[in-house]
Design a protein around this motif. Structure first.
Motif, PDB file in Angstrom:
ATOM      1  N   PRO A  47      31.239  -7.811   1.427  1.00  0.00           N
ATOM      2  CA  PRO A  47      29.918  -6.934   1.638  1.00  0.00           C
ATOM      3  C   PRO A  47      29.293  -6.306   0.255  1.00  0.00           C
ATOM      4  CG  PRO A  47      31.973  -5.098   1.656  1.00  0.00           C
ATOM      5  CD  PRO A  47      32.295  -6.286   1.405  1.00  0.00           C
ATOM      6  N   GLU A  48      28.016  -6.128   0.399  1.00  0.00           N
ATOM      7  CA  GLU A  48      27.209  -6.940  -0.583  1.00  0.00           C
ATOM      8  C   GLU A  48      27.522  -5.046  -1.594  1.00  0.00           C
ATOM      9  OE1 GLU A  48      22.556  -7.465  -1.820  1.00  0.00           O
ATOM     10  OE2 GLU A  48      22.795  -5.676  -0.747  1.00  0.00           O
ATOM     11  N   PHE A  49      27.674  -5.535  -2.606  1.00  0.00           N
ATOM     12  CA  PHE A  49      27.791  -4.470  -3.515  1.00  0.00           C
ATOM     13  C   PHE A  49      29.322  -3.961  -3.193  1.00  0.00           C
ATOM     14  CE2 PHE A  49      23.629  -4.782  -4.077  1.00  0.00           C
ATOM     15  CZ  PHE A  49      23.432  -5.836  -6.016  1.00  0.00           C
ATOM     16  N   ALA A  50      30.413  -4.755  -2.689  1.00  0.00           N
ATOM     17  CA  ALA A  50      31.114  -3.999  -2.133  1.00  0.00           C
ATOM     18  C   ALA A  50      31.542  -3.002  -1.307  1.00  0.00           C
ATOM     19  CB  ALA A  50      32.274  -3.636  -3.598  1.00  0.00           C
ATOM     20  N   ALA A  51      29.810  -2.502  -0.959  1.00  0.00           N
ATOM     21  CA  ALA A  51      30.195  -0.935  -0.492  1.00  0.00           C
ATOM     22  C   ALA A  51      30.168  -0.803   0.760  1.00  0.00           C
ATOM     23  CB  ALA A  51      28.458  -0.632  -0.931  1.00  0.00           C
ATOM     24  N   GLN A  52      30.969  -1.210   1.739  1.00  0.00           N
ATOM     25  CA  GLN A  52      31.020  -0.745   3.468  1.00  0.00           C
ATOM     26  C   GLN A  52      31.725  -1.356   3.415  1.00  0.00           C
ATOM     27  OE1 GLN A  52      27.919  -1.328   6.070  1.00  0.00           O
ATOM     28  NE2 GLN A  52      25.804  -2.157   4.729  1.00  0.00           N
ATOM     29  N   PRO A  53      32.006  -0.386   4.506  1.00  0.00           N
ATOM     30  CA  PRO A  53      34.167  -0.677   5.097  1.00  0.00           C
ATOM     31  C   PRO A  53      34.179  -2.073   6.166  1.00  0.00           C
ATOM     32  CG  PRO A  53      33.071   1.259   6.609  1.00  0.00           C
ATOM     33  CD  PRO A  53      32.188   0.817   5.083  1.00  0.00           C
ATOM     34  N   THR A  54      33.303  -2.977   6.480  1.00  0.00           N
ATOM     35  CA  THR A  54      33.188  -4.276   6.892  1.00  0.00           C
ATOM     36  C   THR A  54      32.422  -4.978   5.808  1.00  0.00           C
ATOM     37  OG1 THR A  54      32.450  -4.907   9.159  1.00  0.00           O
ATOM     38  CG2 THR A  54      30.971  -3.613   7.748  1.00  0.00           C
ATOM     39  N   THR A  55      32.467  -6.268   6.309  1.00  0.00           N
ATOM     40  CA  THR A  55      32.231  -7.439   5.774  1.00  0.00           C
ATOM     41  C   THR A  55      32.058  -7.974   6.275  1.00  0.00           C
ATOM     42  OG1 THR A  55      34.890  -7.597   4.588  1.00  0.00           O
ATOM     43  CG2 THR A  55      33.415  -9.744   4.148  1.00  0.00           C
ATOM     44  N   GLU A  56      30.403  -7.845   5.533  1.00  0.00           N
ATOM     45  CA  GLU A  56      29.381  -8.822   6.563  1.00  0.00           C
ATOM     46  C   GLU A  56      28.236  -8.955   5.827  1.00  0.00           C
ATOM     47  OE1 GLU A  56      28.746  -7.366  10.859  1.00  0.00           O
ATOM     48  OE2 GLU A  56      30.459  -6.257  10.650  1.00  0.00           O
ATOM     49  N   PRO A  57      28.416  -9.298   4.686  1.00  0.00           N
ATOM     50  CA  PRO A  57      27.115  -9.816   4.161  1.00  0.00           C
ATOM     51  C   PRO A  57      25.987 -10.616   4.168  1.00  0.00           C
ATOM     52  CG  PRO A  57      28.890 -10.456   3.234  1.00  0.00           C
ATOM     53  CD  PRO A  57      29.531 -10.151   3.620  1.00  0.00           C
ATOM     54  N   ARG A  58      25.036 -10.349   3.630  1.00  0.00           N
ATOM     55  CA  ARG A  58      23.650 -11.721   4.512  1.00  0.00           C
ATOM     56  C   ARG A  58      23.538 -12.798   3.587  1.00  0.00           C
ATOM     57  NH1 ARG A  58      18.116  -8.008   5.826  1.00  0.00           N
ATOM     58  NH2 ARG A  58      18.738  -6.632   7.461  1.00  0.00           N
ATOM     59  N   ALA A  59      24.068 -12.739   2.585  1.00  0.00           N
ATOM     60  CA  ALA A  59      24.165 -13.552   1.985  1.00  0.00           C
ATOM     61  C   ALA A  59      25.401 -15.016   2.435  1.00  0.00           C
ATOM     62  CB  ALA A  59      24.730 -13.025   0.549  1.00  0.00           C
ATOM     63  N   TRP A  60      26.472 -14.160   2.710  1.00  0.00           N
ATOM     64  CA  TRP A  60      27.718 -15.097   2.658  1.00  0.00           C
ATOM     65  C   TRP A  60      27.493 -15.019   4.726  1.00  0.00           C
ATOM     66  CZ3 TRP A  60      28.739 -18.292  -0.706  1.00  0.00           C
ATOM     67  CH2 TRP A  60      28.323 -18.044  -2.077  1.00  0.00           C
ATOM     68  N   GLY A  61      26.856 -13.940   5.412  1.00  0.00           N
ATOM     69  CA  GLY A  61      27.350 -13.994   6.878  1.00  0.00           C
ATOM     70  C   GLY A  61      28.838 -13.386   7.147  1.00  0.00           C
ATOM     71  N   ALA A  62      29.247 -13.023   8.156  1.00  0.00           N
ATOM     72  CA  ALA A  62      30.481 -12.429   8.241  1.00  0.00           C
ATOM     73  C   ALA A  62      31.692 -12.690   7.829  1.00  0.00           C
ATOM     74  CB  ALA A  62      30.856 -11.684  10.312  1.00  0.00           C
ATOM     75  N   THR A  63      32.587 -12.316   7.809  1.00  0.00           N
ATOM     76  CA  THR A  63      34.575 -12.812   8.247  1.00  0.00           C
ATOM     77  C   THR A  63      34.266 -11.804   8.919  1.00  0.00           C
ATOM     78  OG1 THR A  63      34.550 -12.609   5.613  1.00  0.00           O
ATOM     79  CG2 THR A  63      36.019 -12.513   6.961  1.00  0.00           C
ATOM     80  N   ARG A  64      35.422 -12.723   9.850  1.00  0.00           N
ATOM     81  CA  ARG A  64      35.573 -12.340  11.205  1.00  0.00           C
ATOM     82  C   ARG A  64      37.617 -12.149  10.652  1.00  0.00           C
ATOM     83  NH1 ARG A  64      32.075 -12.666  15.465  1.00  0.00           N
ATOM     84  NH2 ARG A  64      30.614 -13.376  14.667  1.00  0.00           N
ATOM     85  N   ASN A  65      37.838 -11.088  11.986  1.00  0.00           N
ATOM     86  CA  ASN A  65      39.292 -10.655  11.502  1.00  0.00           C
ATOM     87  C   ASN A  65      40.284 -12.008  12.688  1.00  0.00           C
ATOM     88  OD1 ASN A  65      41.854  -9.265  12.677  1.00  0.00           O
ATOM     89  ND2 ASN A  65      40.522  -7.445  12.093  1.00  0.00           N
ATOM     90  N   PRO A  66      41.351 -12.541  12.064  1.00  0.00           N
ATOM     91  CA  PRO A  66      41.900 -13.154  12.379  1.00  0.00           C
ATOM     92  C   PRO A  66      42.943 -13.613  14.211  1.00  0.00           C
ATOM     93  CG  PRO A  66      42.331 -13.331  10.099  1.00  0.00           C
ATOM     94  CD  PRO A  66      41.283 -12.016  10.829  1.00  0.00           C
ATOM     95  N   TRP A  67      43.022 -11.947  14.459  1.00  0.00           N
ATOM     96  CA  TRP A  67      43.708 -11.160  15.675  1.00  0.00           C
ATOM     97  C   TRP A  67      42.867 -10.643  16.602  1.00  0.00           C
ATOM     98  CZ3 TRP A  67      48.792 -10.971  14.755  1.00  0.00           C
ATOM     99  CH2 TRP A  67      49.852 -10.645  14.177  1.00  0.00           C
ATOM    100  N   HIS A  68      40.836 -11.296  16.598  1.00  0.00           N
ATOM    101  CA  HIS A  68      40.089 -10.644  17.039  1.00  0.00           C
ATOM    102  C   HIS A  68      39.149 -11.031  16.259  1.00  0.00           C
ATOM    103  CE1 HIS A  68      37.868  -9.387  20.521  1.00  0.00           C
ATOM    104  NE2 HIS A  68      39.204  -8.955  20.705  1.00  0.00           N
ATOM    105  N   PRO A  69      38.775 -12.171  16.690  1.00  0.00           N
ATOM    106  CA  PRO A  69      37.532 -12.581  15.903  1.00  0.00           C
ATOM    107  C   PRO A  69      35.792 -11.969  16.187  1.00  0.00           C
ATOM    108  CG  PRO A  69      38.605 -14.703  16.412  1.00  0.00           C
ATOM    109  CD  PRO A  69      39.370 -13.598  17.138  1.00  0.00           C
ATOM    110  N   GLY A  70      36.005 -11.017  16.886  1.00  0.00           N
ATOM    111  CA  GLY A  70      34.856 -10.532  17.237  1.00  0.00           C
ATOM    112  C   GLY A  70      34.556  -9.302  16.828  1.00  0.00           C
ATOM    113  N   HIS A  71      35.829  -9.275  15.835  1.00  0.00           N
ATOM    114  CA  HIS A  71      35.990  -7.612  15.015  1.00  0.00           C
ATOM    115  C   HIS A  71      35.734  -7.868  14.435  1.00  0.00           C
ATOM    116  CE1 HIS A  71      36.680  -4.843  18.926  1.00  0.00           C
ATOM    117  NE2 HIS A  71      36.836  -5.756  19.227  1.00  0.00           N
ATOM    118  N   SER A  72      35.618  -6.494  13.040  1.00  0.00           N
ATOM    119  CA  SER A  72      35.435  -6.628  11.939  1.00  0.00           C
ATOM    120  C   SER A  72      36.576  -6.872  10.880  1.00  0.00           C
ATOM    121  CB  SER A  72      34.862  -5.473  11.281  1.00  0.00           C
ATOM    122  OG  SER A  72      34.725  -5.185   9.423  1.00  0.00           O
ATOM    123  N   THR A  73      36.796  -7.050   9.580  1.00  0.00           N
ATOM    124  CA  THR A  73      38.358  -7.008   8.797  1.00  0.00           C
ATOM    125  C   THR A  73      37.647  -5.950   8.420  1.00  0.00           C
ATOM    126  OG1 THR A  73      36.499  -8.188   7.425  1.00  0.00           O
ATOM    127  CG2 THR A  73      37.942  -9.795   9.009  1.00  0.00           C
ATOM    128  N   GLY A  74      37.255  -5.515   8.088  1.00  0.00           N
ATOM    129  CA  GLY A  74      37.413  -4.227   6.980  1.00  0.00           C
ATOM    130  C   GLY A  74      36.265  -4.743   6.015  1.00  0.00           C
TER     131      GLY A  74
END
Length: 486
Positions: A130-157
């Motif tokens: 996430p931008e500046f590593a400042a959120q407990p989810t990885t969904e930066p606008r710069a690169w887009g969301a990373t999806r959880n391999p166990w359940h792609p509709g969910h965050s990776t943290g």
């Protein structure tokens, strides 16, 4: 290049065994690296874990006997996080769209990146954050969301969400990660991997960082032994370090096979403020408590009273957010001008404005509160407890898109992910998240163990004991299986 069948079958082989394949001559470093590249190419379009691909350089490094040191991880493919890991001649965006487009390159390796290289790791790219590593989810606008391999509709943290997803999906066996409020442990819990936050001063932040702050670095991995071996390879002070953790009594890998003597373990299954946690997280930590008792340890409902110091909460949050000021300054320096609202995401801009309104006196007061908090929490271990057992997070991995552009809402949601992790960035104690449970939705649920400052040896010993009793490395993601890699 054509790779032999053994290298192609290393998707779920941990780093220790991959290094042994190279050392024994069964595969070459070049074959192992190519196999990882092919997995990234096959899996990343669906997951978006890797945002910078350095494949050509990685192939050259792996093919060069002179360029690949004979370290403990010689030939093992590896990924750096897009934050806190300066790599000579390579860019780092911190999850920000301006830095992504500018692509400024670092003139030097950080001390830790140099040690990664000396360990023989082959760096193949960078992972999303996430931008500046400042959120407990990885969904930066710069690169887009990373999806959880166990359940792609969910965050990776977050913030090491790309790293945890890459390891959980089998792209690489181990990846760099960093932790300022839980950013190693939260993604480890969300993605079902091992995440150790070392003691403050265990890993050098030189030559550009500050090891006296709350942020620390190491890795996420599939096995406890990989984490122990990585810590052995890279720990220790660097030139000019202000904070240095006590030297280990023996190599961390020697803690893996020795069952520890019965330990006194406190259990905290509600947030320090007394709020209940999600039933999945409560169930996971209670099951872990029963398992520890079955292994001969004494587990009791107990925790440091200082964790519930509500008065300290706001001041601790201010001190924990201070490292972002460095990220804002780096961005301004790279742009060569004052920052504007268009230079970052709305939540980051709100944090920037809040930081500008914070006085030096307020910050100094916050540091004083943190010192009092640190001593109060650590006293519990000094008084006779060996470990604290908690959920890693109060909530399972959130659905993608749960975090809006409003700072107050984001902070409220974030509280459920950092309630058990941030305190130990403030105290500087080591803590590990291990994946002992999965919920009915197929999402991993992590539990956290916290030791006294400098006692990573206890964490590794107990985590390895739990891994033997309830193995997890055989669990592999049931989704997104590529057709062209094993």
């Amino acid at each position: 290049m054509t790779i032999n069948g053994l290298a192609a079958e290393t998707r779920w082989t941990d780093a220790t065994d991959q290094a042994e394949l190279v050392a024994s001559g069964q595969v070459t470093a070049a074959e192992l690296t190519q196999a990882a590249i092919e997995r990234i190419e096959a899996l990343n379009p669906a997951l978006n874990a890797v945002v910078m691909e350095w494949f050509d350089q990685a192939r050259e490094t792996a093919a060069s006997a002179e360029g690949l040191p004979a370290g403990p991880f010689r030939g093992v493919p590896f990924l750096l996080k897009d934050f806190m890991a300066a790599c000579a001649g390579r860019p780092m965006s911190n999850g920000n769209h301006r830095l992504r487009d500018l692509a400024p390159v670092s003139p030097v390796d950080s001390t830790l990146v140099r040690r990664f290289r000396e360990a023989g790791l082959v760096i193949v790219g960078r992972t999303n954050t996430p931008e500046f590593a400042a959120q407990p989810t990885t969904e930066p606008r710069a690169w887009g969301a990373t999806r959880n391999p166990w359940h792609p509709g969910h965050s990776t943290g977050g913030s090491s969400g790309g790293a945890a997803a890459a390891v959980a999906a089998g792209m690489v066996p181990v990846a760099h990660a960093s932790d300022g409020s839980g950013s190693i442990r939260i993604p480890a819990a969300c993605c079902g991997v091992v995440g150790l936050k070392p003691s403050r001063g265990r890993i050098s932040a030189g030559p550009l960082g500050d090891e006296a702050g709350p942020g620390v670095e190491l890795c996420v991995s599939r096995t406890v032994r990989d984490t122990a071996a990585m810590l052995d390879a890279v720990h220790g002070p660097g030139v000019g370090d202000l904070v240095v953790a006590p030297a280990p009594r023996r190599p961390y890998t020697r803690e893996l096979g020795a069952d520890p003597a019965p330990l006194r373990i406190g259990l905290l299954d509600r947030t320090p403020a007394g709020d209940p946690v999600h039933p999945d997280c409560e169930r996971a930590v209670r099951e872990a408590a029963h398992l520890l008792e079955d292994l001969g340890h004494h587990v009791e409902s107990a925790y440091p009273a200082a964790l519930a110091d509500a008065e300290a909460g706001d001041r601790i949050a201010l001190a924990a957010a201070a490292p972002m000021a460095g990220s804002f300054r780096q961005l301004a320096d790279a742009l060569g001008r004052d920052l504007t609202e268009e230079d970052m995401e709305p939540v980051s801009w709100a944090r920037y404005q809040k930081a500008r309104r914070t006085s030096a006196v307020e910050y100094a007061q916050a540091l004083a509160v943190c010192a009092r908090f640190r001593r109060g929490v650590q006293q519990w271990w000094a008084d006779g407890h060996d470990l604290l057992l908690t959920p890693t997070t109060a909530l399972p991995a959130a659905p993608i898109g749960s975090f809006p552009d409003d700072l107050d809402t984001v902070d409220s949601l974030t509280a459920g992910y950092i309630a058990f992790t941030r305190p130990f960035n403030i105290t500087g104690q080591p803590a590990i998240s291990v994946p002992l449970s999965w919920n009915e939705d197929g999402l991993p649920i992590g539990v956290q163990l916290v030791a006294a400052h400098g006692r990573e040896d206890v964490l590794i010993s107990v985590a390895a004991q739990l891994e033997r009793a309830r193995p997890w490395a055989h669990r592999t993601v049931p989704l997104l299986e590529p057709s062209n890699v094993s």
